[in-house]
Each structure stands twice: as structure tokens, then as C-alpha cells.
Design an enzyme around this catalytic site. Structure first.
Site, PDB file in Angstrom:
ATOM      1  N   TYR A   1       0.847  -1.193   0.000  1.00  0.00           N
ATOM      2  CA  TYR A   1       0.000   0.000   0.000  1.00  0.00           C
ATOM      3  C   TYR A   1       0.887   1.249   0.000  1.00  0.00           C
ATOM      4  CZ  TYR A   1      -3.774  -3.247   1.312  1.00  0.00           C
ATOM      5  OH  TYR A   1      -4.677  -4.277   1.348  1.00  0.00           O
TER       6      TYR A   1
ATOM      7  N   PHE B   1     -13.326  -4.524   1.427  1.00  0.00           N
ATOM      8  CA  PHE B   1     -14.351  -3.650   0.845  1.00  0.00           C
ATOM      9  C   PHE B   1     -15.688  -3.831   1.589  1.00  0.00           C
ATOM     10  CE2 PHE B   1     -12.207  -3.687  -3.641  1.00  0.00           C
ATOM     11  CZ  PHE B   1     -11.265  -2.777  -3.212  1.00  0.00           C
TER      12      PHE B   1
ATOM     13  N   LEU C   1     -17.455  -1.731   2.923  1.00  0.00           N
ATOM     14  CA  LEU C   1     -18.368  -0.618   2.608  1.00  0.00           C
ATOM     15  C   LEU C   1     -18.441  -0.389   1.101  1.00  0.00           C
ATOM     16  CD1 LEU C   1     -17.216   1.847   5.427  1.00  0.00           C
ATOM     17  CD2 LEU C   1     -19.241   0.368   5.396  1.00  0.00           C
ATOM     18  N   GLY C   2     -17.914  -1.329   0.330  1.00  0.00           N
ATOM     19  CA  GLY C   2     -17.966  -1.193  -1.129  1.00  0.00           C
ATOM     20  C   GLY C   2     -16.660  -0.731  -1.746  1.00  0.00           C
ATOM     21  N   GLY C   3     -15.663  -0.404  -0.926  1.00  0.00           N
ATOM     22  CA  GLY C   3     -14.328  -0.069  -1.438  1.00  0.00           C
ATOM     23  C   GLY C   3     -14.282   1.292  -2.111  1.00  0.00           C
ATOM     24  N   PHE C   4     -13.747   1.326  -3.335  1.00  0.00           N
ATOM     25  CA  PHE C   4     -13.539   2.616  -4.020  1.00  0.00           C
ATOM     26  C   PHE C   4     -14.856   3.239  -4.488  1.00  0.00           C
ATOM     27  CE2 PHE C   4      -9.427   0.452  -4.520  1.00  0.00           C
ATOM     28  CZ  PHE C   4      -8.619   1.407  -3.914  1.00  0.00           C
ATOM     29  N   THR C   5     -15.909   2.438  -4.593  1.00  0.00           N
ATOM     30  CA  THR C   5     -17.236   2.986  -4.901  1.00  0.00           C
ATOM     31  C   THR C   5     -18.178   2.568  -3.771  1.00  0.00           C
ATOM     32  OG1 THR C   5     -17.544   1.058  -6.310  1.00  0.00           O
ATOM     33  CG2 THR C   5     -17.148   3.135  -7.421  1.00  0.00           C
ATOM     34  N   PRO C   6     -18.185   3.343  -2.668  1.00  0.00           N
ATOM     35  CA  PRO C   6     -18.958   2.957  -1.482  1.00  0.00           C
ATOM     36  C   PRO C   6     -20.413   2.579  -1.815  1.00  0.00           C
ATOM     37  CG  PRO C   6     -17.541   4.813  -0.967  1.00  0.00           C
ATOM     38  CD  PRO C   6     -17.399   4.572  -2.445  1.00  0.00           C
ATOM     39  N   LEU C   7     -20.936   1.658  -1.023  1.00  0.00           N
ATOM     40  CA  LEU C   7     -22.267   1.089  -1.222  1.00  0.00           C
ATOM     41  C   LEU C   7     -23.331   2.170  -1.424  1.00  0.00           C
ATOM     42  CD1 LEU C   7     -22.245  -1.501   1.698  1.00  0.00           C
ATOM     43  CD2 LEU C   7     -22.254  -2.047  -0.755  1.00  0.00           C
TER      44      LEU C   7
HETATM   45  N1  LIG Z   1      -7.033  -8.531   0.632  1.00  0.00           N
HETATM   46  C1  LIG Z   1      -7.248  -7.715  -0.356  1.00  0.00           C
HETATM   47  O1  LIG Z   1      -7.062  -8.062  -1.512  1.00  0.00           O
HETATM   48  C2  LIG Z   1      -7.798  -6.355  -0.073  1.00  0.00           C
HETATM   49  C3  LIG Z   1      -8.299  -5.575  -1.121  1.00  0.00           C
HETATM   50  C4  LIG Z   1      -8.829  -4.335  -0.807  1.00  0.00           C
HETATM   51  C5  LIG Z   1      -8.855  -3.873   0.503  1.00  0.00           C
HETATM   52  N2  LIG Z   1      -8.353  -4.659   1.491  1.00  0.00           N
HETATM   53  C6  LIG Z   1      -8.409  -4.215   2.906  1.00  0.00           C
HETATM   54  O2  LIG Z   1      -9.747  -3.862   3.213  1.00  0.00           O
HETATM   55  C7  LIG Z   1      -9.764  -2.600   3.891  1.00  0.00           C
HETATM   56  C8  LIG Z   1     -11.071  -1.896   3.638  1.00  0.00           C
HETATM   57  O3  LIG Z   1     -11.213  -1.575   2.272  1.00  0.00           O
HETATM   58  P1  LIG Z   1     -11.375  -0.107   1.714  1.00  0.00           P
HETATM   59  O4  LIG Z   1     -10.964   0.909   2.721  1.00  0.00           O
HETATM   60  O5  LIG Z   1     -10.712  -0.035   0.386  1.00  0.00           O
HETATM   61  O6  LIG Z   1     -12.930  -0.022   1.446  1.00  0.00           O
HETATM   62  P2  LIG Z   1     -14.208   0.112   2.409  1.00  0.00           P
HETATM   63  O7  LIG Z   1     -13.834  -0.034   3.836  1.00  0.00           O
HETATM   64  O8  LIG Z   1     -15.241  -0.774   1.849  1.00  0.00           O
HETATM   65  O9  LIG Z   1     -14.693   1.582   2.101  1.00  0.00           O
HETATM   66  C9  LIG Z   1     -13.877   2.701   2.280  1.00  0.00           C
HETATM   67  C10 LIG Z   1     -14.588   3.861   1.616  1.00  0.00           C
HETATM   68  O10 LIG Z   1     -15.793   4.149   2.329  1.00  0.00           O
HETATM   69  C11 LIG Z   1     -15.805   5.518   2.684  1.00  0.00           C
HETATM   70  N3  LIG Z   1     -16.402   5.661   4.019  1.00  0.00           N
HETATM   71  C12 LIG Z   1     -16.016   5.062   5.167  1.00  0.00           C
HETATM   72  N4  LIG Z   1     -16.812   5.423   6.191  1.00  0.00           N
HETATM   73  C13 LIG Z   1     -17.721   6.296   5.679  1.00  0.00           C
HETATM   74  C14 LIG Z   1     -18.788   7.039   6.231  1.00  0.00           C
HETATM   75  N5  LIG Z   1     -19.099   6.949   7.526  1.00  0.00           N
HETATM   76  N6  LIG Z   1     -19.510   7.842   5.415  1.00  0.00           N
HETATM   77  C15 LIG Z   1     -19.216   7.939   4.106  1.00  0.00           C
HETATM   78  N7  LIG Z   1     -18.205   7.270   3.517  1.00  0.00           N
HETATM   79  C16 LIG Z   1     -17.452   6.457   4.293  1.00  0.00           C
HETATM   80  C17 LIG Z   1     -14.366   5.958   2.702  1.00  0.00           C
HETATM   81  O11 LIG Z   1     -14.280   7.332   2.423  1.00  0.00           O
HETATM   82  P3  LIG Z   1     -13.689   8.371   3.542  1.00  0.00           P
HETATM   83  O12 LIG Z   1     -12.216   8.156   3.561  1.00  0.00           O
HETATM   84  O13 LIG Z   1     -14.099   9.689   3.000  1.00  0.00           O
HETATM   85  O14 LIG Z   1     -14.355   8.053   4.833  1.00  0.00           O
HETATM   86  C18 LIG Z   1     -13.758   5.109   1.592  1.00  0.00           C
HETATM   87  O15 LIG Z   1     -13.938   5.752   0.346  1.00  0.00           O
HETATM   88  C19 LIG Z   1      -8.547  -1.874   3.320  1.00  0.00           C
HETATM   89  O16 LIG Z   1      -8.106  -0.864   4.143  1.00  0.00           O
HETATM   90  C20 LIG Z   1      -7.553  -3.005   3.199  1.00  0.00           C
HETATM   91  O17 LIG Z   1      -6.852  -3.117   4.397  1.00  0.00           O
HETATM   92  C21 LIG Z   1      -7.834  -5.891   1.228  1.00  0.00           C
END
Ligand SMILES: NC(=O)c1ccc[n+]([C@@H]2O[C@H](COP(=O)([O-])OP(=O)(O)OC[C@H]3O[C@@H](n4cnc5c(N)ncnc54)[C@H](OP(=O)(O)O)[C@@H]3O)[C@@H](O)[C@H]2O)c1
Length: 288
Positions: A64, A213, A215-221
Site C-alpha cells: 500500500y 471492501f 463498505l464497497g471499497g472505491f465505490t462505497p455502497l
Molecule cells: N485482501 C485484499 O485483496 C484487499 C483488497 C482491498 C482492501 N483490502 C483491505 O480492506 C480494507 C477496507 O477496504 P477499503 O478501505 O478499500 O474499502 P471500504 O472499507 O469498503 O470503504 C472505504 C470507503 O468508504 C468511505 N467511508 C467510510 N466510512 C464512511 C462514512 N461513515 N460515510 C461515508 N463514507 C465512508 C471511505 O471514504 P472516507 O475516507 O471519505 O471516509 C472510503 O472511500 C482496506 O483498508 C484493506 O486493508 C484488502
């Protein structure tokens, strides 16, 4: 806040107790997980707030940034408080374009483990996930060779526990013939339910399932049903999505990401929502 007061309580990964509400650090790096954060101090503040809230599980990887989130975690939190467990993953590198080329030969895996140790400032990694598949998801095929490399590193004392990421149920079963696996980290959330059966099977075995993901990752749910339930409860859609995951199965550990202290607090509060049978039925229909 004491760890057990976080929504969901705790889970034990091997011999490591973690809060079921954790934190995913990936998106603290720059855009598309490359380079430094836009707001360095803000990123440090989010990590410190996670620990202040009682979170004891942070998910990261040397890939990362590369190295960016690990170095932020080290700057914000080292020396790590005793209950905190930083979980890493290996199996991919980064290229100049921000791609994630596969790197699972023994030499590359050894290098990635060393890089994680160095950038986090640790002598042993608590839990390393072997990431397989590709950006489109898990791909079939034997994982014996890369997993055996990690088992050798474990015997050398560099890794405490092993997990898998982006894998098929068959690969989980194959891995379990080689070594104990304490968690599986795959893509899963309210709208992406492909692992429903795997989650139930792992729950029966006492193995953690860590949805990435959440919360949906790069395109939140985005879902009208999710928004309707959230409005009814006076909560945020993201909070409801996390509360649903905690209710979905006791072996689910959360690692939602955010760059915002306010969102982090909001998500912790939301995950503690009580969902009624009617709420659950409505939410369940989103991904079916
Ligand atoms: N093993 C793998 O292959 C793999 C792949 C991808 C990810 N991961 C792990 O999974 C973790 C989580 O994934 P992720 O962070 O990419 O996606 P996520 O947790 O599904 O969603 C993060 C997104 O949600 C938004 N968000 C969070 N809380 C919010 C709220 N209260 N209101 C509005 N928007 C909100 C964030 O924006 P804001 O920053 O604006 O809050 C961000 O854009 C990563 O950190 C990583 O450690 C692992």
C-alpha cells in the site's frame, strides 16, 4: 474505551485477541493506493483515533503506497501498545502504473515479509495473509508452493499466524491440509454475497472471515433499501452496513477504511446499532 465495549466484542485469531471492529489502512495512502496521503497529519490522527477508540486490529500491507501505510502506522503508533495487532498481506508488488503484479515466488515472498517487518518496525509479524487471485477476484489453482514458503518463514520465527486472501473455498481446504489458517480475507459486503456459504463453513470451524471492501471499497455502497433502513434508524448507511456484517456471522471481523476521524467515529457508533428482524430481512434482499 475498553476493547470489549466496541460493537461486536472480540475474536481470537490463533492466540491473538482482537476487537471484531478493526480498521483497514489501505486508503490512507495517496490516490489508488499510490504515494503519500494528501493529508499526512490527518492520516496519523485517524490511526491514533482508532487505537484511542479501543481498536486492536489494523489491516495493512507493504504494497500500500508502496510502504506508505506501514510507515504511517509506525509513525503514529510505534512502539505499539500491547493489545494492538497489525495484520499484513503478501503476494503482490506495485508497478509504476499503480498495478498489482503477482509476486508469489519464494524470493519475492521472503522480500515482502522482510519489507513489512522493516517498515512496521517489528521483529515478527502477528498475522500474514497470503493474497492469491487477481484484481478480478479469486482464481483456481494450487497454493501449496507459496504457502509452504510462508510456513518456512513462520518456522524461522518471522510470522506468528497465517491467513489467506482472495481465495476460493477449495484453496482454503487445500491450505488447511498444509498448516492452520486463522482467517480468510475476501471481498464481501451487503451487495456482494458470493462467500455466504464459505462464511458459514468457516464459522463452524472457528476460523475468522474478514470482508475486504466492507463498505464497497472505491465505490462505497449505494442502495435505496440501505438508505431507507438507515433513515428509519436515524443512522448512516455505512453504519447500518457494518452493523449488518457484525450480525451476519460471529466470525466476521470488520476492517472498514476511512481517511476521516469523523467517519471512523460514525462507523463505530453505527456498527453498534440494533437491527430488527424487519431491518435484517430488508437488508438481506439487497445482495440476493
Ligand atoms: N485482501 C485484499 O485483496 C484487499 C483488497 C482491498 C482492501 N483490502 C483491505 O480492506 C480494507 C477496507 O477496504 P477499503 O478501505 O478499500 O474499502 P471500504 O472499507 O469498503 O470503504 C472505504 C470507503 O468508504 C468511505 N467511508 C467510510 N466510512 C464512511 C462514512 N461513515 N460515510 C461515508 N463514507 C465512508 C471511505 O471514504 P472516507 O475516507 O471519505 O471516509 C472510503 O472511500 C482496506 O483498508 C484493506 O486493508 C484488502
Amino acid at each position: 474505551m475498553a476493547p470489549t465495549t466496541l460493537p461486536g466484542g472480540t475474536w481470537t485469531l490463533g492466540d491473538l485477541t482482537v476487537t471484531r471492529f478493526g480498521y483497514g489502512a489501505m486508503q490512507l495512502a495517496g490516490q489508488w493506493v499510490m504515494g503519500p496521503p494528501a493529508d499526512h497529519e490527518g492520516a496519523l490522527a485517524v490511526l491514533r483515533e482508532a487505537v484511542a477508540l479501543g481498536i486492536t486490529h489494523i489491516d495493512t500491507s507493504a504494497a500500500y503506497g508502496p510502504y506508505v501505510t506501514n510507515r504511517l502506522i509506525r509513525e503514529a503508533l510505534h512502539p505499539y501498545p500491547e493489545p494492538l495487532h497489525v495484520v499484513t498481506k503478501v503476494g503482490a508488488d506495485r508497478d509504476e502504473q499503480g498495478g498489482w503484479p503477482t509476486a508469489r515466488d519464494p524470493r519475492s515472498l521472503r522480500r515482502q515479509v522482510r519489507e513489512n517487518l522493516e517498515t512496521l518496525g517489528l521483529e515478527r509479524l502477528d498475522l500474514v495473509n497470503l493474497r492469491l487471485g487477481d484484481a478480478t477476484g479469486p482464481q483456481p489453482g494450487s497454493l501449496a508452493e507459496p504457502l509452504e514458503t510462508l510456513v518456512a518463514l513462520q518456522r524461522e520465527g518471522l510470522i506468528r499466524h497465517l491467513g489467506l486472501s482472495n481465495v476460493t473455498p477449495e484453496q482454503v481446504a487445500e491450505a488447511q491440509t498444509i498448516t492452520p489458517i486463522v482467517c480468510v480475507q475476501n471481498q464481501y459486503n451487503l451487495a456482494h454475497r458470493g462467500d455466504d456459504d464459505l462464511i458459514d463453513e468457516l464459522a463452524r470451524q472457528g476460523v475468522a472471515y474478514v470482508p475486504y471492501f466492507p463498505l464497497g471499497g472505491f465505490t462505497p455502497l449505494q442502495s435505496s433499501a440501505l438508505s431507507a433502513v438507515a433513515a428509519r434508524l436515524g443512522a448512516t448507511p455505512m453504519g447500518v452496513a457494518l452493523a449488518w456484517l457484525l450480525r451476519r456471522s460471529p466470525n466476521i471481523l470488520l476492517i472498514p477504511g476511512t481517511k476521516s476521524v469523523a467517519h471512523l467515529r460514525e462507523n463505530v457508533a453505527g456498527a453498534g446499532l440494533a437491527l430488527s428482524g424487519e431491518d435484517l430481512a430488508e437488508l438481506d434482499r439487497i445482495g440476493r
